[in-house]
Write a protein that holds these residues in place. Structure first.
Motif, PDB file in Angstrom:
ATOM      1  N   GLN A  90       0.850  -1.127   0.128  1.00 18.52           N
ATOM      2  CA  GLN A  90      -0.019  -0.064   0.126  1.00 18.52           C
ATOM      3  C   GLN A  90       0.858   1.288  -0.150  1.00 18.52           C
ATOM      4  N   ARG A  91       1.817   1.376   0.685  1.00 17.30           N
ATOM      5  CA  ARG A  91       2.785   2.577   0.900  1.00 17.30           C
ATOM      6  C   ARG A  91       3.566   2.699  -0.399  1.00 17.30           C
ATOM      7  N   GLY A  92       3.586   4.009  -0.519  1.00 17.21           N
ATOM      8  CA  GLY A  92       4.491   4.266  -1.899  1.00 17.21           C
ATOM      9  C   GLY A  92       5.862   4.538  -1.291  1.00 17.21           C
ATOM     10  N   TRP A  93       6.752   4.965  -2.382  1.00 18.31           N
ATOM     11  CA  TRP A  93       8.245   5.313  -1.948  1.00 18.31           C
ATOM     12  C   TRP A  93       8.141   6.612  -1.409  1.00 18.31           C
ATOM     13  N   ASP A  94       8.756   6.758  -0.299  1.00 23.31           N
ATOM     14  CA  ASP A  94       8.996   8.312   0.261  1.00 23.31           C
ATOM     15  C   ASP A  94      10.196   8.747  -0.319  1.00 23.31           C
ATOM     16  N   HIS A  95      10.647   9.937   0.311  1.00 24.09           N
ATOM     17  CA  HIS A  95      11.608  10.592  -0.622  1.00 24.09           C
ATOM     18  C   HIS A  95      12.789   9.925  -0.149  1.00 24.09           C
ATOM     19  N   GLY A  96      12.927   9.131   0.864  1.00 21.50           N
ATOM     20  CA  GLY A  96      14.148   8.383   1.376  1.00 21.50           C
ATOM     21  C   GLY A  96      14.412   7.437   0.156  1.00 21.50           C
ATOM     22  N   VAL A  97      13.447   6.949  -0.690  1.00 21.91           N
ATOM     23  CA  VAL A  97      13.687   5.913  -1.705  1.00 21.91           C
ATOM     24  C   VAL A  97      13.661   6.725  -2.980  1.00 21.91           C
ATOM     25  N   PHE A  98      12.846   7.762  -3.353  1.00 23.97           N
ATOM     26  CA  PHE A  98      12.631   7.864  -4.854  1.00 23.97           C
ATOM     27  C   PHE A  98      13.891   9.078  -5.075  1.00 23.97           C
ATOM     28  N   VAL A  99      14.218   9.939  -3.892  1.00 31.09           N
ATOM     29  CA  VAL A  99      15.405  10.885  -4.443  1.00 31.09           C
ATOM     30  C   VAL A  99      16.666  10.362  -4.586  1.00 31.09           C
ATOM     31  N   PRO A 100      17.235   9.405  -3.646  1.00 26.91           N
ATOM     32  CA  PRO A 100      18.367   8.887  -4.345  1.00 26.91           C
ATOM     33  C   PRO A 100      18.140   7.850  -5.701  1.00 26.91           C
ATOM     34  N   MET A 101      17.191   7.488  -5.727  1.00 27.68           N
ATOM     35  CA  MET A 101      16.925   6.498  -6.891  1.00 27.68           C
ATOM     36  C   MET A 101      16.988   7.396  -8.093  1.00 27.68           C
ATOM     37  N   LYS A 102      16.507   8.677  -8.117  1.00 27.74           N
ATOM     38  CA  LYS A 102      16.268   9.686  -9.353  1.00 27.74           C
ATOM     39  C   LYS A 102      17.743   9.984  -9.606  1.00 27.74           C
ATOM     40  N   LEU A 103      18.544   9.959  -8.524  1.00 28.27           N
ATOM     41  CA  LEU A 103      19.901  10.459  -8.902  1.00 28.27           C
ATOM     42  C   LEU A 103      20.814   9.363  -9.477  1.00 28.27           C
ATOM     43  N   LEU A 104      20.627   8.062  -8.902  1.00 31.09           N
ATOM     44  CA  LEU A 104      21.578   7.020  -9.093  1.00 31.09           C
ATOM     45  C   LEU A 104      20.954   6.328 -10.576  1.00 31.09           C
TER      46      LEU A 104
END
Length: 83
Positions: free
Chosen positions: A56-70
């Motif tokens: 249910q829970r989406g990816w929070d900024h601790g997931v999507f910010v690093p992934m957008k960079l990597l």
């Protein structure tokens, strides 16, 4: 227990406030990996760590910010763990 993301395509979860409007419009369309999530849960269980699948829970900024960079192309599946 540790939450392990298990959705096929989790949405983004904007768990912050007071930032410019464009920061609430970010997209990161990577797939989830439910089968990998179950393998991770099995490994955690074998190590004595309790976990639960969370579809249910989406990816929070601790997931999507690093992934957008990597991985800016979002072309690999992602499984997130949350304590």
């Amino acid at each position: 227990p540790v939450a392990v993301s298990s959705a096929d395509a989790p949405p983004l979860y904007f768990d912050y406030g007071g930032f410019p409007p464009e920061t609430y419009e970010y997209k990161y369309p990577a797939d989830g990996a439910p089968a990998l999530a179950e393998q991770i849960r099995s490994l955690l269980k074998a190590s004595g760590v309790q976990s639960q699948a969370d579809a249910q829970r989406g990816w929070d900024h601790g997931v999507f910010v690093p992934m957008k960079l990597l991985v800016p192309d979002a072309d690999i599946p992602v499984v997130a763990l949350s304590l």
